[in-house]
Design a protein around this motif. Structure first.
Motif, PDB file in Angstrom:
ATOM      1  N   CYS A  63       0.831  -1.202   0.000  1.00  0.00           N
ATOM      2  CA  CYS A  63       0.000   0.000   0.000  1.00  0.00           C
ATOM      3  C   CYS A  63       0.872   1.260   0.000  1.00  0.00           C
ATOM      4  O   CYS A  63       0.635   2.192  -0.769  1.00  0.00           O
ATOM      5  CB  CYS A  63      -0.910  -0.013   1.230  1.00  0.00           C
ATOM      6  N   GLN A  64       1.888   1.291   0.847  1.00  0.00           N
ATOM      7  CA  GLN A  64       2.774   2.455   0.929  1.00  0.00           C
ATOM      8  C   GLN A  64       3.490   2.693  -0.396  1.00  0.00           C
ATOM      9  O   GLN A  64       3.637   3.838  -0.829  1.00  0.00           O
ATOM     10  CB  GLN A  64       3.778   2.274   2.064  1.00  0.00           C
ATOM     11  N   ASP A  65       3.904   1.620  -1.057  1.00  0.00           N
ATOM     12  CA  ASP A  65       4.586   1.752  -2.342  1.00  0.00           C
ATOM     13  C   ASP A  65       3.641   2.337  -3.389  1.00  0.00           C
ATOM     14  O   ASP A  65       4.027   3.222  -4.149  1.00  0.00           O
ATOM     15  CB  ASP A  65       5.120   0.389  -2.795  1.00  0.00           C
ATOM     16  N   LYS A  68       3.072   6.075  -2.763  1.00  0.00           N
ATOM     17  CA  LYS A  68       4.199   6.885  -3.232  1.00  0.00           C
ATOM     18  C   LYS A  68       4.073   7.197  -4.719  1.00  0.00           C
ATOM     19  O   LYS A  68       4.468   8.262  -5.183  1.00  0.00           O
ATOM     20  CB  LYS A  68       5.520   6.159  -2.998  1.00  0.00           C
ATOM     21  N   ARG A  90      -1.481   5.183   7.973  1.00  0.00           N
ATOM     22  CA  ARG A  90      -0.035   4.903   7.914  1.00  0.00           C
ATOM     23  C   ARG A  90       0.412   4.763   6.467  1.00  0.00           C
ATOM     24  O   ARG A  90       1.481   5.229   6.086  1.00  0.00           O
ATOM     25  CB  ARG A  90       0.301   3.633   8.681  1.00  0.00           C
ATOM     26  N   CYS A  91      -0.417   4.122   5.658  1.00  0.00           N
ATOM     27  CA  CYS A  91      -0.118   3.962   4.237  1.00  0.00           C
ATOM     28  C   CYS A  91      -0.036   5.333   3.567  1.00  0.00           C
ATOM     29  O   CYS A  91       0.922   5.627   2.857  1.00  0.00           O
ATOM     30  CB  CYS A  91      -1.204   3.106   3.585  1.00  0.00           C
ATOM     31  N   ASN A  92      -1.045   6.166   3.793  1.00  0.00           N
ATOM     32  CA  ASN A  92      -1.108   7.475   3.137  1.00  0.00           C
ATOM     33  C   ASN A  92      -0.025   8.434   3.596  1.00  0.00           C
ATOM     34  O   ASN A  92       0.268   9.404   2.910  1.00  0.00           O
ATOM     35  CB  ASN A  92      -2.492   8.096   3.326  1.00  0.00           C
ATOM     36  N   SER A  94       2.912   7.824   3.389  1.00  0.00           N
ATOM     37  CA  SER A  94       3.957   7.638   2.373  1.00  0.00           C
ATOM     38  C   SER A  94       3.615   8.304   1.048  1.00  0.00           C
ATOM     39  O   SER A  94       4.437   8.338   0.143  1.00  0.00           O
ATOM     40  CB  SER A  94       4.178   6.144   2.114  1.00  0.00           C
ATOM     41  N   THR A 100      -2.652  13.159   5.025  1.00  0.00           N
ATOM     42  CA  THR A 100      -3.863  12.366   4.886  1.00  0.00           C
ATOM     43  C   THR A 100      -5.103  13.243   4.922  1.00  0.00           C
ATOM     44  O   THR A 100      -6.214  12.763   5.007  1.00  0.00           O
ATOM     45  CB  THR A 100      -3.955  11.290   5.992  1.00  0.00           C
TER      46      THR A 100
END
Length: 106
Positions: A63-65, A68, A90-92, A94, A100
């Motif tokens: 999700c983090q990738d 980005k 937490r994902c957003n 990145s 967010t």
């Protein structure tokens, strides 16, 4: 005889390919590109949703990738299971810009 059976059983276990996980995400703003190549995953984006599959099993990292590369995500699911609001935040973090706020406004 037992050794042969054990060897064949072990060979079968190691020869079985890993199952690929399926992932779906909805970016807040539809990406301009219909294909996004991430770390160990290729995403196909259409109709405001991006889909991909990989043998990796760390949804938050995947999700983090994507965040980005595509920006803030409204939702993210791995094998049909959505990330919690906390995990999505937490994902957003990145995402490009790292905020967010847009996701909270929706």
């Amino acid at each position: 005889m037992f050794r042969v059976a054990a060897f064949l059983a072990a060979a079968t276990l190691f020869a079985t390919p890993a199952l690929a996980g399926s992932y779906a995400a909805k970016p807040v703003v539809a990406p301009a590109a219909s294909k996004i190549v991430g770390k160990n995953i290729a995403w196909t984006c259409a109709g405001g949703t991006c889909r991909g599959s990989t043998e990796l099993s760390r949804p938050l990292v995947i999700c983090q990738d994507l965040a980005k590369r595509a920006g803030l995500l409204e939702s993210f699911a791995a094998n049909g299971w959505a990330l919690s609001a906390e995990e999505l935040a937490r994902c957003n973090a990145s995402a490009r810009g790292g905020s967010t706020e847009v996701a909270k406004a929706n």
